[in-house]
Design a protein around this motif. Structure first.
Motif, PDB file in Angstrom:
ATOM      1  N   UNK A  88      14.305   2.105   1.267  1.00  0.00           N
ATOM      2  CA  UNK A  88      14.888   3.072   2.033  1.00  0.00           C
ATOM      3  C   UNK A  88      13.650   3.989   2.957  1.00  0.00           C
ATOM      4  N   UNK A  89      12.421   3.693   2.687  1.00  0.00           N
ATOM      5  CA  UNK A  89      11.519   4.296   3.353  1.00  0.00           C
ATOM      6  C   UNK A  89      10.813   3.482   4.415  1.00  0.00           C
ATOM      7  N   UNK A  90      11.611   2.303   4.574  1.00  0.00           N
ATOM      8  CA  UNK A  90      11.243   1.456   5.580  1.00  0.00           C
ATOM      9  C   UNK A  90      10.135   0.466   5.211  1.00  0.00           C
ATOM     10  N   UNK A  91       9.781   0.224   3.911  1.00  0.00           N
ATOM     11  CA  UNK A  91       8.653  -0.668   3.418  1.00  0.00           C
ATOM     12  C   UNK A  91       9.248  -2.203   3.578  1.00  0.00           C
ATOM     13  N   UNK A  92       9.058  -2.703   4.542  1.00  0.00           N
ATOM     14  CA  UNK A  92       9.470  -4.166   4.999  1.00  0.00           C
ATOM     15  C   UNK A  92       8.494  -4.966   5.541  1.00  0.00           C
ATOM     16  N   UNK A  93       8.373  -6.249   5.586  1.00  0.00           N
ATOM     17  CA  UNK A  93       7.549  -7.247   6.316  1.00  0.00           C
ATOM     18  C   UNK A  93       8.035  -8.331   6.863  1.00  0.00           C
ATOM     19  N   UNK A  94       7.617  -9.224   7.647  1.00  0.00           N
ATOM     20  CA  UNK A  94       8.130 -10.484   8.223  1.00  0.00           C
ATOM     21  C   UNK A  94       7.103 -11.479   8.163  1.00  0.00           C
ATOM     22  N   UNK A  95       7.419 -12.538   7.803  1.00  0.00           N
ATOM     23  CA  UNK A  95       6.484 -13.805   7.917  1.00  0.00           C
ATOM     24  C   UNK A  95       7.362 -14.681   8.789  1.00  0.00           C
ATOM     25  N   UNK A  96       6.519 -15.249   9.881  1.00  0.00           N
ATOM     26  CA  UNK A  96       7.194 -16.353  10.608  1.00  0.00           C
ATOM     27  C   UNK A  96       6.539 -17.550  10.559  1.00  0.00           C
ATOM     28  N   UNK A  97       7.418 -18.603  10.159  1.00  0.00           N
ATOM     29  CA  UNK A  97       6.870 -19.938   9.897  1.00  0.00           C
ATOM     30  C   UNK A  97       7.175 -20.856  10.918  1.00  0.00           C
ATOM     31  N   UNK A 118       0.865  -1.051  -0.153  1.00  0.00           N
ATOM     32  CA  UNK A 118       0.097   0.027   0.216  1.00  0.00           C
ATOM     33  C   UNK A 118       0.805   1.320   0.028  1.00  0.00           C
ATOM     34  N   UNK A 119       0.227   2.214  -0.514  1.00  0.00           N
ATOM     35  CA  UNK A 119       0.874   3.591  -0.513  1.00  0.00           C
ATOM     36  C   UNK A 119       0.815   4.179   0.928  1.00  0.00           C
ATOM     37  N   UNK A 120      -0.455   3.890   1.511  1.00  0.00           N
ATOM     38  CA  UNK A 120      -0.650   4.487   2.897  1.00  0.00           C
ATOM     39  C   UNK A 120      -1.276   3.270   3.520  1.00  0.00           C
ATOM     40  N   UNK A 121      -0.979   3.211   4.712  1.00  0.00           N
ATOM     41  CA  UNK A 121      -1.653   2.096   5.731  1.00  0.00           C
ATOM     42  C   UNK A 121      -2.686   2.602   6.500  1.00  0.00           C
ATOM     43  N   UNK A 122      -3.489   1.931   7.236  1.00  0.00           N
ATOM     44  CA  UNK A 122      -4.576   2.448   7.840  1.00  0.00           C
ATOM     45  C   UNK A 122      -4.223   3.186   9.221  1.00  0.00           C
ATOM     46  N   UNK A 123      -2.981   3.014   9.463  1.00  0.00           N
ATOM     47  CA  UNK A 123      -2.358   3.762  10.510  1.00  0.00           C
ATOM     48  C   UNK A 123      -1.640   5.107  10.397  1.00  0.00           C
ATOM     49  N   UNK A 124      -1.796   5.498   9.018  1.00  0.00           N
ATOM     50  CA  UNK A 124      -1.429   6.824   8.519  1.00  0.00           C
ATOM     51  C   UNK A 124       0.170   6.797   7.734  1.00  0.00           C
ATOM     52  N   UNK A 125       0.809   5.607   8.104  1.00  0.00           N
ATOM     53  CA  UNK A 125       2.204   5.618   7.554  1.00  0.00           C
ATOM     54  C   UNK A 125       2.154   5.214   6.223  1.00  0.00           C
ATOM     55  N   UNK A 126       3.061   5.835   5.346  1.00  0.00           N
ATOM     56  CA  UNK A 126       3.227   5.697   3.731  1.00  0.00           C
ATOM     57  C   UNK A 126       4.160   4.767   3.532  1.00  0.00           C
ATOM     58  N   UNK A 127       3.901   3.876   2.440  1.00  0.00           N
ATOM     59  CA  UNK A 127       4.643   3.046   1.852  1.00  0.00           C
ATOM     60  C   UNK A 127       4.646   1.808   2.900  1.00  0.00           C
ATOM     61  N   UNK A 128       3.723   0.922   2.912  1.00  0.00           N
ATOM     62  CA  UNK A 128       3.700  -0.247   3.930  1.00  0.00           C
ATOM     63  C   UNK A 128       3.206  -1.303   3.463  1.00  0.00           C
ATOM     64  N   UNK A 178       0.702  -4.501   4.544  1.00  0.00           N
ATOM     65  CA  UNK A 178      -0.506  -4.839   5.627  1.00  0.00           C
ATOM     66  C   UNK A 178      -0.783  -6.165   5.398  1.00  0.00           C
ATOM     67  N   UNK A 179      -0.800  -6.962   6.466  1.00  0.00           N
ATOM     68  CA  UNK A 179       0.083  -6.655   7.566  1.00  0.00           C
ATOM     69  C   UNK A 179       1.515  -6.711   7.382  1.00  0.00           C
ATOM     70  N   UNK A 180       2.233  -6.248   8.269  1.00  0.00           N
ATOM     71  CA  UNK A 180       3.727  -6.202   8.036  1.00  0.00           C
ATOM     72  C   UNK A 180       4.311  -7.487   8.781  1.00  0.00           C
ATOM     73  N   UNK A 181       3.548  -7.988   9.690  1.00  0.00           N
ATOM     74  CA  UNK A 181       3.924  -9.075  10.468  1.00  0.00           C
ATOM     75  C   UNK A 181       2.923 -10.359  10.454  1.00  0.00           C
TER      76      UNK A 181
END
Length: 122
Positions: free
Chosen positions: A81-90, A5-15, A17-20
């Motif tokens: 570089x804007x912090x657009x990252x995510x994690x999947x734990x298996x 997304x360009x903007x998440x529900x929490x107002x952060x940009x470039x995310x 969703x979900x990030x975890x």
């Protein structure tokens, strides 16, 4: 499903969703370019040994088959570089210490620090 997304529900940009995301071996995760201009790929050093790395093109949906337990780090190349990252734990994140040792700076470091702390609490 993980949305890019360009903007998440929490107002952060470039995310993402979900990030975890918590999953089990055998599960599948779809990463969908809900907003255009995003891609998803493997974060070097934050991927279980033996798991196939991924590298999607901009605007491309990517399906990730999660066969091995571990910590799966994802990034959006154009917005990393804007912090657009995510994690999947298996299952058990057996490569968590390896993921923690990856040298990061700036916004990606802040973002992964938060996600690594969540993973450590599992």
């Amino acid at each position: 499903v993980i949305k890019m997304l360009n903007k998440g529900s929490d107002g952060r940009f470039m995310v993402f969703d979900p990030e975890f995301v918590i999953a089990q071996p055998g599960d599948t995760v779809r990463v969908v370019a809900t907003d255009q201009g995003h891609s998803v790929e493997t974060m070097p050093g934050m991927w279980p040994e033996g798991a196939s790395p991924i590298k999607g093109k901009i605007g491309q949906e990517v399906v990730i088959g999660l066969k091995q337990e571990g910590f799966y780090g994802l990034k959006c190349q154009p917005h990393y570089l804007m912090g657009m990252v995510a994690v999947v734990i298996v299952g058990k994140p057996q490569n968590l210490e390896q993921a923690k040792s990856v040298k990061l700076t700036g916004k990606p470091k802040e973002a992964f620090q938060r996600l690594l702390e969540q993973a450590a609490q599992l």
